[in-house]
Each structure stands twice: as C-alpha cells, then as structure tokens.
Design a protein around this motif. Structure first.
Motif, PDB file in Angstrom:
ATOM      1  N   GLY A  22      59.289  50.820 -18.311  1.00  0.00           N
ATOM      2  CA  GLY A  22      58.337  50.041 -19.177  1.00  0.00           C
ATOM      3  C   GLY A  22      58.759  48.491 -19.214  1.00  0.00           C
ATOM      4  N   LEU A  23      58.610  47.932 -20.376  1.00  0.00           N
ATOM      5  CA  LEU A  23      58.926  46.515 -20.411  1.00  0.00           C
ATOM      6  C   LEU A  23      60.273  46.161 -20.540  1.00  0.00           C
ATOM      7  N   GLY A  24      61.415  46.946 -20.628  1.00  0.00           N
ATOM      8  CA  GLY A  24      62.751  46.805 -20.582  1.00  0.00           C
ATOM      9  C   GLY A  24      63.371  46.145 -21.788  1.00  0.00           C
ATOM     10  N   PHE A  25      62.879  46.552 -22.952  1.00  0.00           N
ATOM     11  CA  PHE A  25      63.518  45.909 -24.232  1.00  0.00           C
ATOM     12  C   PHE A  25      63.273  46.761 -25.449  1.00  0.00           C
ATOM     13  N   ASN A  26      64.064  46.636 -26.435  1.00  0.00           N
ATOM     14  CA  ASN A  26      63.902  47.342 -27.639  1.00  0.00           C
ATOM     15  C   ASN A  26      63.437  46.379 -28.648  1.00  0.00           C
ATOM     16  N   ILE A  27      62.862  46.941 -29.886  1.00  0.00           N
ATOM     17  CA  ILE A  27      62.353  46.062 -30.841  1.00  0.00           C
ATOM     18  C   ILE A  27      62.901  46.492 -32.199  1.00  0.00           C
ATOM     19  N   VAL A  28      63.147  45.880 -33.044  1.00  0.00           N
ATOM     20  CA  VAL A  28      63.504  46.061 -34.782  1.00  0.00           C
ATOM     21  C   VAL A  28      62.678  45.347 -35.447  1.00  0.00           C
ATOM     22  N   GLY A  29      62.403  45.647 -36.600  1.00  0.00           N
ATOM     23  CA  GLY A  29      61.693  44.863 -37.817  1.00  0.00           C
ATOM     24  C   GLY A  29      60.217  45.314 -37.839  1.00  0.00           C
ATOM     25  N   GLY A  30      59.471  44.745 -38.803  1.00  0.00           N
ATOM     26  CA  GLY A  30      58.196  45.435 -39.150  1.00  0.00           C
ATOM     27  C   GLY A  30      58.148  45.347 -40.771  1.00  0.00           C
ATOM     28  N   THR A  31      57.074  45.437 -41.186  1.00  0.00           N
ATOM     29  CA  THR A  31      56.955  45.497 -42.819  1.00  0.00           C
ATOM     30  C   THR A  31      57.638  46.592 -43.456  1.00  0.00           C
ATOM     31  N   ASP A  32      57.793  47.762 -42.912  1.00  0.00           N
ATOM     32  CA  ASP A  32      58.629  48.711 -43.436  1.00  0.00           C
ATOM     33  C   ASP A  32      60.048  48.847 -42.996  1.00  0.00           C
ATOM     34  N   GLN A  33      60.388  48.112 -42.023  1.00  0.00           N
ATOM     35  CA  GLN A  33      61.818  47.962 -41.647  1.00  0.00           C
ATOM     36  C   GLN A  33      62.337  46.598 -41.359  1.00  0.00           C
ATOM     37  N   GLN A  34      62.395  45.884 -42.485  1.00  0.00           N
ATOM     38  CA  GLN A  34      62.813  44.447 -42.245  1.00  0.00           C
ATOM     39  C   GLN A  34      64.054  44.162 -41.673  1.00  0.00           C
ATOM     40  N   TYR A  35      64.320  43.663 -40.429  1.00  0.00           N
ATOM     41  CA  TYR A  35      65.438  43.465 -39.935  1.00  0.00           C
ATOM     42  C   TYR A  35      66.265  42.507 -40.513  1.00  0.00           C
ATOM     43  N   ILE A  36      65.538  41.433 -41.046  1.00  0.00           N
ATOM     44  CA  ILE A  36      66.253  40.225 -41.823  1.00  0.00           C
ATOM     45  C   ILE A  36      65.593  40.225 -43.147  1.00  0.00           C
ATOM     46  N   SER A  37      66.255  39.863 -44.159  1.00  0.00           N
ATOM     47  CA  SER A  37      65.699  40.001 -45.355  1.00  0.00           C
ATOM     48  C   SER A  37      64.703  38.997 -45.675  1.00  0.00           C
ATOM     49  N   ASN A  38      63.444  39.637 -46.285  1.00  0.00           N
ATOM     50  CA  ASN A  38      62.343  38.531 -46.613  1.00  0.00           C
ATOM     51  C   ASN A  38      61.811  38.252 -45.308  1.00  0.00           C
ATOM     52  N   GLN A  79      55.890  51.022 -36.400  1.00  0.00           N
ATOM     53  CA  GLN A  79      55.204  51.858 -35.447  1.00  0.00           C
ATOM     54  C   GLN A  79      53.953  51.343 -35.001  1.00  0.00           C
ATOM     55  N   HIS A  80      53.095  50.728 -35.579  1.00  0.00           N
ATOM     56  CA  HIS A  80      52.076  50.176 -35.330  1.00  0.00           C
ATOM     57  C   HIS A  80      52.324  49.016 -34.367  1.00  0.00           C
ATOM     58  N   VAL A  81      53.337  48.310 -34.262  1.00  0.00           N
ATOM     59  CA  VAL A  81      53.782  47.410 -33.126  1.00  0.00           C
ATOM     60  C   VAL A  81      54.092  47.931 -31.860  1.00  0.00           C
ATOM     61  N   VAL A  82      55.062  49.284 -32.123  1.00  0.00           N
ATOM     62  CA  VAL A  82      55.466  50.193 -30.984  1.00  0.00           C
ATOM     63  C   VAL A  82      53.977  50.717 -30.065  1.00  0.00           C
ATOM     64  N   ASP A  83      53.217  51.010 -31.045  1.00  0.00           N
ATOM     65  CA  ASP A  83      51.992  51.559 -30.382  1.00  0.00           C
ATOM     66  C   ASP A  83      51.256  50.431 -29.811  1.00  0.00           C
ATOM     67  N   LEU A  84      51.212  49.390 -30.150  1.00  0.00           N
ATOM     68  CA  LEU A  84      50.664  48.214 -29.513  1.00  0.00           C
ATOM     69  C   LEU A  84      51.285  47.909 -28.142  1.00  0.00           C
ATOM     70  N   PHE A  85      52.522  47.817 -28.153  1.00  0.00           N
ATOM     71  CA  PHE A  85      53.369  48.000 -26.770  1.00  0.00           C
ATOM     72  C   PHE A  85      53.034  48.910 -25.636  1.00  0.00           C
ATOM     73  N   ARG A  86      52.810  50.240 -26.417  1.00  0.00           N
ATOM     74  CA  ARG A  86      52.557  51.370 -25.441  1.00  0.00           C
ATOM     75  C   ARG A  86      51.240  51.294 -24.757  1.00  0.00           C
ATOM     76  N   THR A  87      50.225  50.598 -25.437  1.00  0.00           N
ATOM     77  CA  THR A  87      48.936  50.571 -25.119  1.00  0.00           C
ATOM     78  C   THR A  87      48.536  49.241 -24.522  1.00  0.00           C
ATOM     79  N   ALA A  88      49.634  48.279 -24.274  1.00  0.00           N
ATOM     80  CA  ALA A  88      49.279  46.873 -23.791  1.00  0.00           C
ATOM     81  C   ALA A  88      48.912  46.931 -22.146  1.00  0.00           C
ATOM     82  N   GLY A  89      49.053  47.805 -21.557  1.00  0.00           N
ATOM     83  CA  GLY A  89      48.751  47.673 -20.322  1.00  0.00           C
ATOM     84  C   GLY A  89      49.967  47.286 -19.276  1.00  0.00           C
ATOM     85  N   ASP A  90      49.631  47.065 -18.035  1.00  0.00           N
ATOM     86  CA  ASP A  90      50.921  46.830 -17.154  1.00  0.00           C
ATOM     87  C   ASP A  90      51.100  45.311 -17.126  1.00  0.00           C
TER      88      ASP A  90
END
Length: 145
Positions: A22-38, A79-90
C-alpha cells in the motif's frame, strides 16, 4: 496544534506510488475519533518501514493530511478517510501539513506553552528543591538559636 506557539507549520504536496504494502503508513483522527482535542484532522500515526512513504522520505509521523487527490479531509469520519485512501488508485497525491520545530534552542515535544521550549517543570522543580533546602536550613538554624 495544541495552543502552543513553539512550532511553525508548512504545507507540502507529496505524490506517492502505491507499493506492494500500500502507501506504507497508518492514520488516526477524524470527526468520530479525534486524535487531538478539538481537531477533527487526519494525522499520520506510523510510517511503515520500506513502504512507499518511508522510501519517499518526506511524510513524517505526526504530519496532518489535509487532502487526498485534491479532496479536502475536513470534517470526515475516520472510516470515510480510510475508504478514500483505499480507492485512491496507484498514484496518490497528498497535501500535508508538517510541524517544524524551531532551529535554535531546545525543542519540546508537542509544545507546552512555554515560549522557550523547555517544559515549565524543568525550571520549577530544581528551583523548588533549592527553596525547600533553604527553608529547612533556616528552620534548623533558628532552632539552634
């Protein structure tokens, strides 16, 4: 990022080509899983060794991803961002925000609001120890008199 003014921000567009892992990195965050407060932003939590991002070298852990292939990531579910990465192409274009620490003087991790970059405790704890020792010595001296 957390209210401290100990770093500068810079933006960069990074084009990656998806590799075997894949792209070789993991992500955190989003409206439902705030990584940094606010902050509903998406952040790089891990760069995988020998992945596309590690081989390119510009994307770093802690970088905020602002857009993927021109699509802004504001106010999106994780999850929407994860899906966006998965369908982003090569070929994937990332607009990222890097946090740059000051070049001169000590740097602090994640900022603590102290303009000098040193945590307040580094200054206060030794100072309080000296004051406590002086008070103890004074009390002992007064007891002798």
């Amino acid at each position: 990022m957390n209210g401290g003014v100990d770093s500068l921000l810079s933006e960069e567009v990074i084009d990656l080509t998806r590799g075997p892992s894949g792209l070789g990195f993991n992500i955190v965050g989003g409206t439902d899983q705030q990584y940094i407060s606010n902050d509903t932003g998406i952040y790089v939590s891990r760069i995988k060794e020998d992945g596309a991002a590690a081989l390119d070298g510009r994307l770093q852990e802690g970088d905020k991803i602002l857009a993927v292939n021109g699509k802004e990531l504001k106010n999106m579910l994780h999850q929407h961002v994860v899906d966006l990465f998965r369908t982003a192409g090569d070929k994937v274009s990332l607009k990222v925000q890097h946090r740059l620490l000051p070049q001169n003087g000590p740097s602090s991790h994640r900022g603590d609001g102290d303009p000098g970059g040193l945590p307040l405790a580094v200054i206060l704890v030794p100072g309080l120890a000296i004051v406590a020792a002086a008070v103890w010595a004074f009390v002992r001296y007064r007891q002798r008199v």
